[in-house]
Write a protein that holds these residues in place. Structure first.
Motif, PDB file in Angstrom:
ATOM      1  N   VAL A  96      -5.953  -2.653   1.139  1.00 14.49           N
ATOM      2  CA  VAL A  96      -5.099  -2.719  -0.058  1.00 14.49           C
ATOM      3  C   VAL A  96      -5.312  -1.453  -0.888  1.00 14.49           C
ATOM      4  CG1 VAL A  96      -5.066  -5.249  -0.193  1.00 14.49           C
ATOM      5  CG2 VAL A  96      -6.883  -3.973  -1.353  1.00 14.49           C
ATOM      6  N   ARG A  97      -4.415  -1.263  -1.860  1.00  8.27           N
ATOM      7  CA  ARG A  97      -4.523  -0.139  -2.795  1.00  8.27           C
ATOM      8  C   ARG A  97      -5.480  -0.513  -3.931  1.00  8.27           C
ATOM      9  NH1 ARG A  97      -1.782   2.506   0.838  1.00  8.27           N
ATOM     10  NH2 ARG A  97       0.403   2.965   0.429  1.00  8.27           N
ATOM     11  N   SER A  98      -6.574   0.224  -4.088  1.00  6.16           N
ATOM     12  CA  SER A  98      -7.497  -0.158  -5.163  1.00  6.16           C
ATOM     13  C   SER A  98      -6.979   0.260  -6.534  1.00  6.16           C
ATOM     14  CB  SER A  98      -8.894   0.434  -4.910  1.00  6.16           C
ATOM     15  OG  SER A  98      -8.851   1.844  -4.888  1.00  6.16           O
ATOM     16  N   CYS A  99      -5.934   1.111  -6.593  1.00  4.09           N
ATOM     17  CA  CYS A  99      -5.363   1.481  -7.895  1.00  4.09           C
ATOM     18  C   CYS A  99      -4.399   0.427  -8.398  1.00  4.09           C
ATOM     19  CB  CYS A  99      -4.652   2.835  -7.820  1.00  4.09           C
ATOM     20  SG  CYS A  99      -3.056   2.790  -6.970  1.00  4.09           S
ATOM     21  N   LEU A 100      -4.065  -0.561  -7.552  1.00  5.39           N
ATOM     22  CA  LEU A 100      -3.124  -1.606  -7.960  1.00  5.39           C
ATOM     23  C   LEU A 100      -3.821  -2.960  -8.049  1.00  5.39           C
ATOM     24  CD1 LEU A 100       0.158  -0.697  -5.993  1.00  5.39           C
ATOM     25  CD2 LEU A 100      -0.608   0.047  -8.252  1.00  5.39           C
ATOM     26  N   ILE A 101      -5.138  -2.922  -8.219  1.00  2.00           N
ATOM     27  CA  ILE A 101      -5.904  -4.158  -8.341  1.00  2.00           C
ATOM     28  C   ILE A 101      -6.843  -4.006  -9.530  1.00  2.00           C
ATOM     29  CG2 ILE A 101      -7.737  -5.520  -7.228  1.00  2.00           C
ATOM     30  CD1 ILE A 101      -6.308  -5.181  -4.622  1.00  2.00           C
ATOM     31  N   SER A 140       4.158  -4.537  -7.911  1.00  2.00           N
ATOM     32  CA  SER A 140       5.189  -3.940  -8.770  1.00  2.00           C
ATOM     33  C   SER A 140       4.692  -3.871 -10.215  1.00  2.00           C
ATOM     34  CB  SER A 140       6.482  -4.762  -8.728  1.00  2.00           C
ATOM     35  OG  SER A 140       7.039  -4.752  -7.436  1.00  2.00           O
ATOM     36  N   LEU A 141       4.013  -4.941 -10.667  1.00  2.00           N
ATOM     37  CA  LEU A 141       3.567  -4.996 -12.062  1.00  2.00           C
ATOM     38  C   LEU A 141       2.518  -3.930 -12.374  1.00  2.00           C
ATOM     39  CD1 LEU A 141       3.642  -6.333 -14.815  1.00  2.00           C
ATOM     40  CD2 LEU A 141       2.000  -8.046 -13.992  1.00  2.00           C
ATOM     41  N   HIS A 174      10.295 -10.554  -9.713  1.00  2.00           N
ATOM     42  CA  HIS A 174      10.422  -9.206 -10.260  1.00  2.00           C
ATOM     43  C   HIS A 174      11.900  -8.776 -10.259  1.00  2.00           C
ATOM     44  CE1 HIS A 174       9.306  -5.216 -11.391  1.00  2.00           C
ATOM     45  NE2 HIS A 174       9.721  -4.672 -10.266  1.00  2.00           N
ATOM     46  N   ALA A 175      12.629  -9.180  -9.216  1.00  2.00           N
ATOM     47  CA  ALA A 175      14.092  -8.988  -9.158  1.00  2.00           C
ATOM     48  C   ALA A 175      14.524  -7.535  -9.298  1.00  2.00           C
ATOM     49  CB  ALA A 175      14.791  -9.858 -10.195  1.00  2.00           C
TER      50      ALA A 175
END
Lengths: 184, 306
Positions: free
Chosen positions: A65-70, B36-37, B128-129
């Motif tokens: 996974v991307r650790s910048c998005l967690i 996305s968020l 999210h749409a």
């Protein structure tokens, strides 16, 4: 239910490469920054910080996974594996050798993320080894209807490399996918 | 490129979640996969004051399973039930070996990258749409319903009523999306998915999803075609219904597609001019119709004898 107010420093413990790391963090701290700043594990690189470049890819419970998005607070209790942890994996020397032989990196910024993704995809989760050798007739064996070539491209599509043009990386991964580590 | 500060609540049960959401606070956002968020928060395009992390809700992690011959009022048929918290990669693996979910599988392969699909959820993508996203397009094209829970009770919303505007759905601030029923096309239906984007994993400039059945004379019996990237929400192009009763003729499909897409209200943006997008949409629409027709021909043997 666990509630943490903004701007407070809350102690959390993350298991990274088998070791517990404890630090007091804000809710908004990203996992990538926890690894680099709190654990000192700077092999996880931060490129784009919006999930596009792939340099910060790590394993959370064995999944790339991307650790910048967690958020760091969201994975307290999970098992995190970074490139530093994978470098001690029995399959790592073969990956290192294949990347070296095929000139699969130049500046190396993107390399840790790519190695994490490649090892996550190619190493059998049960035996912990790279897949057994395949005869030429199995060279393009389907995986979910994909050829090996398509599968390699799909793994690498999640990583930006601005130096190599990808050919060397593809060749290194192709060799790894066909290599037997366990039988050595 | 760091998120602004927010309160963080990790919920363990659906009831707890609904109690937190019951305040109807518009500055509260649900955190599912966050694919996305989190980018939007990192770029400060979104600055929620409170995040409700639902990743611990086991009840929403309902593995994909078919629901056959379901009947809900006038809405009956076969559906694929998927928990809102199921990861996109998990649905991809399930649909890879489920022939009737071929359209969903094909579309999933265009969603981000394997590494973002590992974390991104199916429900999160629908909620999210994004107007150019693949899963909302497939949901609108196949049809189906979402299940929404709040402290007030549970309700269902049909796919055609779900998407309202850019990033806006029928979900009220106090509601939680718990599961999705995707309508499964007939076993003999041809399906096709076409997309154009600058790089693998980018948002679609235009995407097209199509399902089609043929009659015993290889004429088109029923056709549904949806577009993403051309309006505030995914849209169905009803005009392709003009092809019903006809065998495949490319020129005819081209004319019908060009007329329908000519009526879309497209604007220039940073990615493409309106004229380019119109041309691209027409080309992809004809390709999708042709691919769905050919797919339906290969599935002839699966058509029930009348």
């Amino acid at each position: 239910m666990q509630e943490i107010a903004r701007h407070t420093l809350t102690p959390i413990t993350l298991r990274v490469n088998g070791h517990p790391y404890r630090a007091a963090v804000e809710t908004r701290l990203l996992l990538s920054d926890f690894l680099r700043q709190e654990c000192g594990l700077t092999g996880t690189h931060v490129g784009c910080e919006h999930g596009v470049c792939g340099a910060c890819t790590v394993l959370v419970n064995g999944i790339a996974v991307r650790s910048c998005l967690i958020l760091a607070v969201a994975v307290a209790g999970a098992e995190i594996t970074t490139i530093e942890g994978l470098a001690r994996h029995p399959a790592f020397p073969a990956v290192y050798r294949a990347f070296t032989e095929h000139h699969a990196l130049q500046c190396g910024f993107c390399t840790p993320g790519i190695v994490v993704s490649v090892m996550a995809e190619l190493i059998d989760p049960v035996s912990q080894i790279l897949p057994p050798p395949r005869g030429p007739e199995h060279g393009a064996e389907a995986h979910n209807g994909q050829s090996l070539e398509e599968r390699i491209i799909e793994i690498l599509s999640g990583h930006l490399c601005r130096c190599t043009g990808y050919q060397g990386i593809k060749e290194a991964v192709r060799e790894l996918a066909q290599l037997a580590i366990g039988s050595q | 490129m760091k998120p602004s500060a927010f309160d963080y609540i990790r919920v363990e049960t659906v009831d707890e979640t609904l109690a937190v959401l019951a305040t109807g606070d518009p500055d509260t956002k649900i955190l599912a996969g966050g694919q996305s968020l989190l980018p939007m928060m990192n770029m400060r395009l979104a600055e929620p004051k409170r995040l409700v992390d639902i990743n611990g809700l086991r009840a929403l992690d309902l593995a994909p399973q078919p629901v056959l011959s379901a009947s809900m009022g006038e809405d009956s048929g076969d559906f694929l039930e998927v928990g809102a918290l199921v990861r996109q990669r998990q649905l991809e693996r399930y649909t890879a070996s489920e022939p009737r979910a071929q359209l969903l599988y094909t579309a999933l392969r265009y969603v981000g990258h394997p590494q973002t699909r590992n974390q991104g959820t199916v429900g999160g993508s629908l909620a999210h749409a994004d107007p150019s996203a693949e899963l909302p397009l497939v949901f609108r094209t196949l049809g189906g319903r979402v299940f929404l829970q709040s402290a007030r009770g549970e309700r269902q919303v049909a796919a055609e009523d779900f998407f309202q505007f850019l990033f806006t759905t029928a979900i009220e601030p106090d509601e939680l999306l718990t599961k999705i029923w995707w309508r499964l096309p007939e076993p003999h239906a041809g399906v096709a998915f076409q997309e154009f984007r600058r790089r693998h994993g980018d948002f679609a400039l235009v995407a097209v999803a199509c399902t089609m059945t043929l009659d015993g004379n290889q004429a088109i019996q029923q056709v549904r075609l949806g577009l993403a990237g051309v309006a505030d929400t995914p849209v169905l192009i009803d005009e392709v219904g003009a092809l019903v009763g006809e065998r495949w003729k490319r020129e005819r499909a081209q004319a019908v597609a060009a007329a329908a897409i000519g009526r879309l209200d497209l604007a220039d943006d940073m990615h493409a001019t309106a004229a380019y997008r119109r041309q691209l949409t027409t080309v992809l629409t004809v390709r999708a119709l042709e691919a769905a027709y050919r797919d339906a021909l290969t599935k002839e043997g699966l058509r029930p004898r009348s």
